[in-house]
Design a protein around this motif. Sequence first.
Motif, short mmCIF file in Angstrom:
data_model
loop_
_atom_site.label_atom_id
_atom_site.label_comp_id
_atom_site.label_asym_id
_atom_site.label_seq_id
_atom_site.Cartn_x
_atom_site.Cartn_y
_atom_site.Cartn_z
N LEU A 45 0.86 -1.18 0.00
CA LEU A 45 0.00 0.00 0.00
C LEU A 45 0.89 1.23 0.00
O LEU A 45 1.60 1.49 0.98
CB LEU A 45 -0.91 0.01 1.23
CG LEU A 45 -1.85 1.22 1.32
CD1 LEU A 45 -2.95 1.12 0.26
CD2 LEU A 45 -2.47 1.34 2.72
N GLY A 46 0.88 1.98 -1.09
CA GLY A 46 1.72 3.16 -1.21
C GLY A 46 0.92 4.44 -1.22
O GLY A 46 -0.27 4.47 -0.89
N GLY A 47 1.59 5.52 -1.58
CA GLY A 47 0.94 6.83 -1.60
C GLY A 47 0.71 7.35 -0.20
O GLY A 47 1.52 7.19 0.70
N GLU A 48 -0.44 7.98 -0.02
CA GLU A 48 -0.83 8.52 1.29
C GLU A 48 -2.33 8.44 1.40
O GLU A 48 -3.01 8.00 0.47
CB GLU A 48 -0.31 9.94 1.45
CG GLU A 48 -0.75 10.91 0.37
CD GLU A 48 0.15 12.14 0.31
OE1 GLU A 48 0.07 12.97 1.23
OE2 GLU A 48 0.91 12.27 -0.67
N ALA A 49 -2.88 8.92 2.51
CA ALA A 49 -4.26 8.60 2.86
C ALA A 49 -5.29 9.06 1.84
O ALA A 49 -6.35 8.45 1.71
CB ALA A 49 -4.59 9.18 4.23
N ARG A 50 -5.03 10.15 1.12
CA ARG A 50 -6.01 10.64 0.14
C ARG A 50 -5.55 10.44 -1.31
O ARG A 50 -6.22 10.91 -2.23
CB ARG A 50 -6.31 12.12 0.41
CG ARG A 50 -7.16 12.28 1.67
CD ARG A 50 -7.53 13.71 1.96
NE ARG A 50 -8.22 14.39 0.89
CZ ARG A 50 -9.54 14.27 0.62
NH1 ARG A 50 -10.30 13.46 1.36
NH2 ARG A 50 -10.09 14.96 -0.36
N ALA A 51 -4.44 9.73 -1.49
CA ALA A 51 -3.95 9.46 -2.86
C ALA A 51 -3.15 8.15 -2.80
O ALA A 51 -1.95 8.17 -2.61
CB ALA A 51 -3.09 10.61 -3.37
N ARG A 52 -3.85 7.05 -2.94
CA ARG A 52 -3.25 5.75 -2.72
C ARG A 52 -2.77 5.10 -4.01
O ARG A 52 -3.49 5.07 -5.01
CB ARG A 52 -4.25 4.82 -2.03
CG ARG A 52 -4.42 5.07 -0.53
CD ARG A 52 -3.14 4.86 0.21
NE ARG A 52 -3.28 5.02 1.67
CZ ARG A 52 -2.25 4.99 2.49
NH1 ARG A 52 -1.03 4.80 2.03
NH2 ARG A 52 -2.44 5.15 3.80
#
Length: 395
Positions: A291-298
């Motif tokens: 699971l990459g990215g961040e909480a609002r852009a995964r």
Amino acid sequence: MMSHAFDHDGFELLDPATAPAPGYGTGSLSDLLPSVAAGLGVDGFTAALPLDPADRVCVFLVDGLGWELIRRHPEYAPFLTSLLPGSLGGTGRPLTAGFPSTTATSLASVGTGLPPGVHGLAGYTVAIPGRNQLMNQLRWQPPVDPHAWQPYPTVFERVQAAGVSASQVSSPLFAQTPLTRIALSGGEFLGRTTGEERMDLAARQLGAADRALVYTYVSELDGTGHRYGVDSDEWRMMLNTVDRLALRLAEQLPPRSALYVTADHGMIDIAPEDRIDFDDDWELGAGVALLGGEARARHVYAVPGAAADVFTVWSEVLGDRMWVATRDQAIEAGWFGPVVDDRVYHRIGDVVAAARDDVAVIASRSEPGESAMTGLHGSMTPVEQFVPLLEVRTP
């Protein structure tokens, strides 16, 4: 005729093609320095933005200073508010950050003049192709060869080679970081601890040469927003501090100068009840390797053979609140720019999910620090994506 898809509860799924992709080539952060360089008379650059030429240009980037956030708080940012009508060359419009609207991606877009699909810093964390491992592009962990990861020259390097004095005035902590080396290198790095020292030195650097490009930066507004939220007294007080720094710099500009105040992203507060914990959600986790990215852009990376199933599940669970796209759909929709380099293609998730509504996909055990943040960013909503390009000029 556009088809409509629905989840199992009957909610209409968001079409990734309808997401408000950044204005690459016409009004994004990646267009700023190429337009400035064209105005400085440097060969090889084209002005995509309607900016008048200037002999001396200072770009003051405030981490987290979203366009919508300035508009909400005129009493705390009177100077910046007074400049809003002249934003983006007098059009009164904001720039867009790239996607995702996050610091590493945006700073690389600013410094290289390239969109994320080309410079390759396509998220807060992305997979290292060929390795079952995430790369944090802000902290540069695990370490990879910076210039293999981002091989293009920066705009600062190119203008310096053309005889323009280039310098960066920032925190001494950033002097030797890989992100600085591949996104902002070129010219002289001048480390100063306080915002006031940076403003004063940036003005002096502008006046020290007939043609100059100076970049300066403060990070405290972003840190305050992450910790306390943008709807907090602490954040509003820090906004007022930033406003006074911008005024301090503007009042010291030498002749024939242009100052541009901009940002890398905005920010939004997400309540605890609007956070979905990936680490406790067996459905979202099924078939997911990373699971990459961040909480609002995964960026969601599937185990081999499971990409279609992961896309189906994420669409079913989140597709009425987030734009959920396959890698190819996100690329086709222009989220990362007009083109994506081959070396960047597999850094992008098999599935990419960008929040439209007030929702976040956190990971409380694997990302405890990020999951505890009050203010978040990364997606393409106006409060996250729109950034100012405020201008002050001297004759």
